[in-house]
Scaffold this motif. Structure first.
Motif, PDB file in Angstrom:
ATOM      1  N   VAL A 251      -2.952-150.505 -76.044  1.00 52.48           N
ATOM      2  CA  VAL A 251      -2.723-150.419 -74.605  1.00 52.48           C
ATOM      3  C   VAL A 251      -2.091-149.072 -74.288  1.00 52.48           C
ATOM      4  CG1 VAL A 251      -0.467-151.572 -74.797  1.00 52.48           C
ATOM      5  CG2 VAL A 251      -1.655-151.534 -72.595  1.00 52.48           C
ATOM      6  N   THR A 252      -2.495-148.476 -73.169  1.00 49.77           N
ATOM      7  CA  THR A 252      -1.890-147.234 -72.709  1.00 49.77           C
ATOM      8  C   THR A 252      -1.665-147.321 -71.207  1.00 49.77           C
ATOM      9  OG1 THR A 252      -2.100-144.817 -72.649  1.00 49.77           O
ATOM     10  CG2 THR A 252      -4.134-146.070 -72.378  1.00 49.77           C
ATOM     11  N   TYR A 253      -0.534-146.756 -70.741  1.00 51.00           N
ATOM     12  CA  TYR A 253      -0.159-146.840 -69.329  1.00 51.00           C
ATOM     13  C   TYR A 253       0.465-145.526 -68.915  1.00 51.00           C
ATOM     14  CZ  TYR A 253       2.156-148.525 -65.083  1.00 51.00           C
ATOM     15  OH  TYR A 253       2.571-148.680 -63.782  1.00 51.00           O
ATOM     16  N   ASN A 254       0.004-144.977 -67.782  1.00 45.18           N
ATOM     17  CA  ASN A 254       0.484-143.670 -67.338  1.00 45.18           C
ATOM     18  C   ASN A 254       1.261-143.726 -66.029  1.00 45.18           C
ATOM     19  OD1 ASN A 254      -1.448-144.115 -65.385  1.00 45.18           O
ATOM     20  ND2 ASN A 254      -2.822-142.484 -66.060  1.00 45.18           N
ATOM     21  N   GLY A 255       1.620-144.913 -65.570  1.00 46.63           N
ATOM     22  CA  GLY A 255       2.347-145.054 -64.321  1.00 46.63           C
ATOM     23  C   GLY A 255       1.465-145.415 -63.148  1.00 46.63           C
ATOM     24  N   ILE A 256       0.165-145.194 -63.283  1.00 46.29           N
ATOM     25  CA  ILE A 256      -0.796-145.544 -62.235  1.00 46.29           C
ATOM     26  C   ILE A 256      -1.795-146.557 -62.764  1.00 46.29           C
ATOM     27  CG2 ILE A 256      -2.568-144.672 -60.663  1.00 46.29           C
ATOM     28  CD1 ILE A 256      -1.143-141.963 -60.780  1.00 46.29           C
ATOM     29  N   ASP A 257      -2.411-146.236 -63.887  1.00 52.26           N
ATOM     30  CA  ASP A 257      -3.423-147.101 -64.485  1.00 52.26           C
ATOM     31  C   ASP A 257      -2.998-147.516 -65.882  1.00 52.26           C
ATOM     32  OD1 ASP A 257      -5.452-147.029 -62.398  1.00 52.26           O
ATOM     33  OD2 ASP A 257      -5.669-144.922 -62.933  1.00 52.26           O
ATOM     34  N   ALA A 258      -3.276-148.759 -66.233  1.00 55.76           N
ATOM     35  CA  ALA A 258      -3.094-149.245 -67.593  1.00 55.76           C
ATOM     36  C   ALA A 258      -4.454-149.642 -68.137  1.00 55.76           C
ATOM     37  CB  ALA A 258      -2.151-150.434 -67.628  1.00 55.76           C
ATOM     38  N   SER A 259      -4.737-149.231 -69.372  1.00 55.83           N
ATOM     39  CA  SER A 259      -6.017-149.547 -69.997  1.00 55.83           C
ATOM     40  C   SER A 259      -5.770-150.148 -71.366  1.00 55.83           C
ATOM     41  CB  SER A 259      -6.876-148.284 -70.148  1.00 55.83           C
ATOM     42  OG  SER A 259      -7.107-147.681 -68.886  1.00 55.83           O
ATOM     43  N   THR A 271      -5.417-154.348 -62.836  1.00 60.01           N
ATOM     44  CA  THR A 271      -5.606-154.349 -61.391  1.00 60.01           C
ATOM     45  C   THR A 271      -4.577-155.311 -60.799  1.00 60.01           C
ATOM     46  OG1 THR A 271      -7.964-153.931 -61.632  1.00 60.01           O
ATOM     47  CG2 THR A 271      -7.219-154.750 -59.508  1.00 60.01           C
ATOM     48  N   GLY A 272      -3.551-154.775 -60.159  1.00 60.45           N
ATOM     49  CA  GLY A 272      -2.435-155.611 -59.755  1.00 60.45           C
ATOM     50  C   GLY A 272      -1.652-156.015 -60.983  1.00 60.45           C
ATOM     51  N   THR A 273      -1.728-157.289 -61.350  1.00 60.56           N
ATOM     52  CA  THR A 273      -1.082-157.748 -62.578  1.00 60.56           C
ATOM     53  C   THR A 273      -2.076-158.340 -63.559  1.00 60.56           C
ATOM     54  OG1 THR A 273      -0.633-159.925 -61.605  1.00 60.56           O
ATOM     55  CG2 THR A 273       1.065-158.229 -61.358  1.00 60.56           C
TER      56      THR A 273
END
Length: 289
Positions: A251-259, A271-273
């Motif tokens: 998992v990676t998260y940049n403050g806007i999108d998590a993938s 998307t949301g939670t």
């Protein structure tokens, strides 16, 4: 730079291969294969992408490095000792650290490595460089295994063991500002809000083994038990259990999108939670950054 790197190994083809892909967060499905190696593997805690440099730790403990977003690659060895193992890497743009049977440090962007802890009584499963510290977590060696945490404040010259209030094996950690979150087996979550000086146990709500964590600002995401994840919006103090419609490993998260990536669905996005599956190709991905 807005780019995301994905990597995985297809174990169901002959010969087996490792493939590395990149895309951009603005168009995550525009995936470009950058490199392919035969009979190599990569795991979810062995990819680092900062500025234009990508580092991937391979299953034979060698390191793939690209300094131009995956256009050209070179391969180096972290250790030539057949008894050494390496399970995790981190890189801050200048210094790289690797952990496994011991701790290795590189001050030339991963080209050459030196051993920094020779009498290690623990196996390092994850390591991070953060706020002037190197922080490593893992398990004790020997018949009875328990979680351990190791901290250096002087670039690996000296080390102290962290006073952590639990005994389960620790498998991963993530850091942002003064917050550090460490995860482990049987739903273990321990949190520091003072850059590792003190630690407290948090209730994950699960007894499952946790896989991987990423933290940005106050939001944290933990993957576990294939299609389950934990979500926190308060620096790791409280957690909500969630279920996705696909397996998730890295998992990676940049403050806007998590993938996230997984075996049966290549990419999903928060998307949301809720994580929504976006792509089934390429499959068998295990890591992203």
């Amino acid at each position: 730079n807005g780019n995301i790197v994905f990597a995985g190994s297809d174990l169901y083809t002959t010969p087996n291969y490792l493939a590395i892909y990149t895309s951009h967060e603005d168009n995550i499905l525009n995936i470009t294969e950058r490199y392919r190696l035969i009979n190599k593997y990569v795991y979810e805690k062995t990819i680092k992408y900062i500025n234009n440099t990508i580092m991937l730790l391979l299953s034979d403990y060698s390191l793939l490095i690209s300094n131009n977003n995956g256009e050209v690659w070179k391969q180096t060895k972290i250790t030539n000792d057949e008894y050494d193992s390496v399970y995790s890497i981190d890189y801050d743009g200048t210094t790289a650290v690797a952990g496994g049977s011991t701790i290795f440090l590189s001050c030339d962007n991963g080209n050459t490595w030196i051993e920094k802890w020779l009498n290690l009584s623990m196996t390092i499963l994850a390591v991070k460089i953060h706020n002037g510290k190197i922080i490593a977590v893992g398990t004790s060696k020997g018949e009875y295994r328990y979680g351990m945490l190791l901290i250096s404040n002087d670039n690996g010259e000296t080390w102290t063991y962290g006073n952590i209030p639990q005994t389960e094996i620790l498998v991963d950690l993530s850091c942002f500002n003064n917050n550090i979150i460490v995860i482990g087996n049987k739903g273990t979550i321990i949190v520091s809000h003072d850059n590792g000086d003190t630690w407290s146990i948090k209730n994950s709500g699960t007894t499952k083994n946790l896989f991987h964590i990423d933290l940005y600002a106050s939001v944290s995401i933990i993957t576990y038990s294939f299609n389950n994840y934990l979500l926190s919006n308060d620096n790791g103090d409280t957690w909500v259990q969630k279920t996705a419609n696909n397996n998730m490993f890295g998992v990676t998260y940049n403050g806007i999108d998590a993938s996230t990536v997984g075996n049966n669905v290549a990419i999903s996005r928060l998307t949301g939670t809720d994580f929504i599956a976006l792509s089934t190709e390429p499959s068998h991905l295990h890591g992203c950054e």
